[in-house]
Design a protein around this motif. Structure first.
Motif, PDB file in Angstrom:
ATOM      1  N   GLY A 137      -1.682   3.414  -2.224  1.00  0.00           N
ATOM      2  CA  GLY A 137      -2.957   2.786  -2.547  1.00  0.00           C
ATOM      3  C   GLY A 137      -3.388   2.890  -3.988  1.00  0.00           C
ATOM      4  O   GLY A 137      -4.474   2.409  -4.338  1.00  0.00           O
ATOM      5  N   THR A 193     -15.478   5.547   2.503  1.00  0.00           N
ATOM      6  CA  THR A 193     -14.060   5.836   2.256  1.00  0.00           C
ATOM      7  C   THR A 193     -13.645   7.208   2.785  1.00  0.00           C
ATOM      8  O   THR A 193     -12.466   7.573   2.703  1.00  0.00           O
ATOM      9  N   LEU A 236      -7.306   6.154   0.512  1.00  0.00           N
ATOM     10  CA  LEU A 236      -8.317   5.245  -0.030  1.00  0.00           C
ATOM     11  C   LEU A 236      -9.291   6.002  -0.921  1.00  0.00           C
ATOM     12  O   LEU A 236      -9.639   5.553  -2.020  1.00  0.00           O
ATOM     13  N   HIS A 261      -4.267  -0.429  -5.674  1.00  0.00           N
ATOM     14  CA  HIS A 261      -5.246  -1.224  -4.947  1.00  0.00           C
ATOM     15  C   HIS A 261      -6.652  -0.899  -5.466  1.00  0.00           C
ATOM     16  O   HIS A 261      -6.893   0.199  -5.972  1.00  0.00           O
ATOM     17  N   PHE A 262      -7.564  -1.854  -5.321  1.00  0.00           N
ATOM     18  CA  PHE A 262      -8.947  -1.601  -5.731  1.00  0.00           C
ATOM     19  C   PHE A 262      -9.905  -2.408  -4.858  1.00  0.00           C
ATOM     20  O   PHE A 262      -9.531  -3.409  -4.252  1.00  0.00           O
ATOM     21  N   TRP A 310       0.832  -1.209   0.000  1.00  0.00           N
ATOM     22  CA  TRP A 310       0.000   0.000   0.000  1.00  0.00           C
ATOM     23  C   TRP A 310       0.863   1.254   0.000  1.00  0.00           C
ATOM     24  O   TRP A 310       0.637   2.187  -0.764  1.00  0.00           O
ATOM     25  N   LYS A 323     -11.780   2.696  -7.183  1.00  0.00           N
ATOM     26  CA  LYS A 323     -13.035   2.310  -6.556  1.00  0.00           C
ATOM     27  C   LYS A 323     -14.007   1.854  -7.645  1.00  0.00           C
ATOM     28  O   LYS A 323     -14.405   2.655  -8.492  1.00  0.00           O
ATOM     29  N   THR A 336      -7.082   5.060  -4.456  1.00  0.00           N
ATOM     30  CA  THR A 336      -7.491   3.699  -4.771  1.00  0.00           C
ATOM     31  C   THR A 336      -8.510   3.687  -5.901  1.00  0.00           C
ATOM     32  O   THR A 336      -9.334   4.590  -6.021  1.00  0.00           O
TER      33      THR A 336
END
Length: 561
Positions: free
Chosen positions: A324, A340, A346, A327-328, A319, A352, A350
């Motif tokens: 982030g 969030t 995030l 990341h998903f 992370w 989403k 990230t």
């Protein structure tokens, strides 16, 4: 400091004792940190549920004790066995009370009544009502995106889309990765290949008019199949993690979770090989296990998600490498975006994948985030049941809608068209005298246009249902980013009507030439394959389309130079 007569120790002794206390506290903190990293989670599912619900029962601020921070720990803090974060699995966090954000960020309305979907409406969950206008996040960095070859679609009048001439630019991560990996190099290679994709004109598997740029999509999809590796975090215990819900209006997040975790083509055990990192939690299970009915706050859900991300970033280096950006997560519950808000990385970095893809809230970021199709599944064992509809000649209803009258659009729809025109079958609930002859699904299968207005939020499962039943969807939801809009050309198989034009709805639909309608309806049948769930995913189906949108977003973030 002067030495008091009633002090049991001289100044030097007190100083020595203070130092001993500091050392003792530091040693205790270190031991406690090691305990946190090794503490096992209870394996009894019923106890895990009790951990989740216990601290929030009653809904008072004093009882909303959420783990995750050693700072501010008090004697009232729950024991590790009582912590709602016990379901994080490998790390069992416990500690003090998290700071309370402004209540206006997390207000939710009273529960709405459940209705039977087959008689014209669906079971609606409680929706958050965000008070005020949250600040929009300015795009801190923009870079040249992969061009799809088409301008951005905004709305559709008289069967033709209005075109927003301003291109949609994807976001870069706010900060470059702390170190580069072989996966980064593969993503940069993929971006070069996609940018220079060879022209595709006669692929029998891809009908070009359905896509913004079929050549870009084909090359990107090929590279996804060849290169993409996803690491799925194993942290977190059921019910919030690794618990796919396969039935109802939240089925999209559950089916994706089930198929992603079982996938052998994309999932890798070595996170150092991964291009993407999947956070396998369910927004529906968050609501089911952490929301206190009547509390009118989703704060516990948001704090839970924040602490989960804090745990992931403390336990693993992945992370922190990109903050982030690689990341998903996938969330179909309307509350998914709002949970969030307490974690900036995030929310901003990230990817989403959200059913509630609303640009006006300042959470969904077009070009980075993914609009997730909301699919209503009645029979998980037979996800393809009832697919299809009547031929054009047998579609005797011009337009159809039945459902709950919540939100800002549906009451206006009912006001102008409810029981006022035989061609416009608009109902708040299908009357029993009508359902005896034709139920909800049969109405959709017999209509030329299926009206898909927003409810509490912009998303609606009726859009995909219309596609399932070969009915041209008429979408009424300003600020809604349509599913797979990075790839699909929605003007080829749908009609988008601005909310202000609801009073002219029949006029707009009748102005669409019959030849244009036939093309739209034919394209609905062609695009259907991209919205179907299969127990074993097949090429170009909805599972692969969701994954492709996440992949395409990540590729677009990469800087070639």
């Amino acid at each position: 400091m002067p030495h008091h007569a009633n002090s049991p120790h001289p100044p030097a002794a007190r100083s020595f004792l203070s130092r001993r206390r500091v050392v003792a506290v530091c040693a205790a903190a270190a031991a406690f940190a090691l305990f946190l990293a090794a503490a096992p989670v209870a394996e009894d599912p019923s106890r895990q549920r009790a951990y989740l619900m216990g601290p929030f029962r009653g809904g008072s601020r004093e009882e909303t004790v959420v783990a995750g921070s050693l700072a501010g720990a008090s004697s009232s803090s729950p024991s590790p066995a009582e912590s709602p974060l016990s379901c994080l699995g490998e790390i069992n966090l416990s500690g003090g009370i998290e700071p309370t954000p402004a209540p206006s960020m997390f207000l939710v309305p009273s529960p709405s009544p459940a209705e039977n979907f087959d008689d014209g409406s669906m079971e609606e969950p409680e929706r958050p009502e965000i008070k005020g206008n949250p600040p929009k996040d300015p795009a801190p960095f923009l870079q040249e995106p992969i061009s799809t070859g088409l301008p951005t679609m905004s709305s559709d009048v008289n069967g033709e889309h209005d075109i927003d001439r301003k291109p949609v630019l994807p976001l870069r991560p706010e900060q470059a990765p702390l170190w580069s990996t072989a996966a980064d190099e593969e993503l940069i290679y993929a971006k070069k290949e996609i940018t220079n994709a060879p022209l595709t004109s006669d692929d029998p598997d891809l009908y070009a008019p359905l896509f913004r740029n079929v050549s870009i999509f084909k090359r990107s999809y090929e590279l996804m199949e060849k290169l993409l590796k996803v690491f799925v975090y194993h942290d977190g215990a059921k019910p919030i993690f690794h618990s796919p819900e396969l039935k109802g209006i939240y089925a999209s997040e559950g089916w994706f979770m089930k198929l992603m975790e079982a996938n052998q083509n994309f999932v890798v055990r070595d996170p150092n090989r991964a291009h993407l990192f999947y956070l396998p939690y369910s927004s529906r299970q968050l609501e089911h296990n952490l929301y206190v009915p009547g509390s009118n706050t989703i704060e516990p859900l948001s704090i839970f998600v924040k602490n989960y991300i804090d745990m992931i970033s403390a336990k693993y280096p992945y992370w922190n490498r990109t903050k982030g950006a690689d990341h998903f997560f996938v969330a179909c519950h309307d509350w998914g975006p709002y949970t969030t808000k307490l974690h900036d990385e995030l929310r901003k970095n990230t990817i989403k994948a959200l059913c509630n893809a609303d640009l006006s809230e300042g959470i969904f970021i077009r070009g980075k985030d993914v609009s997730l199709p909301e699919t209503f599944l009645r029979a998980p064992r037979r996800p393809l049941r009832d697919i299809g509809g009547r031929p054009v000649a047998q579609r005797t209803i011009l337009a159809f809608f039945a459902g709950q009258m919540h939100g800002r659009v549906r009451p206006v729809l009912l006001k102008y068209w409810g029981d006022k025109d035989a061609d416009m079958r608009i109902y708040s609930r299908l009357p029993h005298r009508i359902t005896r002859r034709r139920n909800y699904v049969q109405h959709m299968k017999s209509s030329k246009y299926c009206i898909c207005p927003m409810g509490y939020e912009v998303n609606s499962p009726r859009i995909v249902e219309a596609i399932y039943y070969d009915c041209v969807p008429v979408i009424i939801a300003d600020n809604f980013v349509l599913p797979f809009d990075d790839s699909l050309n929605w003007s080829a198989f749908s009609v988008v009507v601005p909310e202000k034009d609801v009073p002219k709805l029949k006029e707009i639909l009748l102005a669409i030439p019959e030849s244009r309608y036939i093309t739209l309806q034919s394209n609905v049948k062609r695009v259907q394959r991209h919205f179907l769930w299969h127990p074993n995913p097949i090429k170009y189906d909805i599972f692969h389309m969701i994954l492709h949108s996440v992949w395409f977003s990540r590729v677009n973030q990469m800087q070639i130079n």
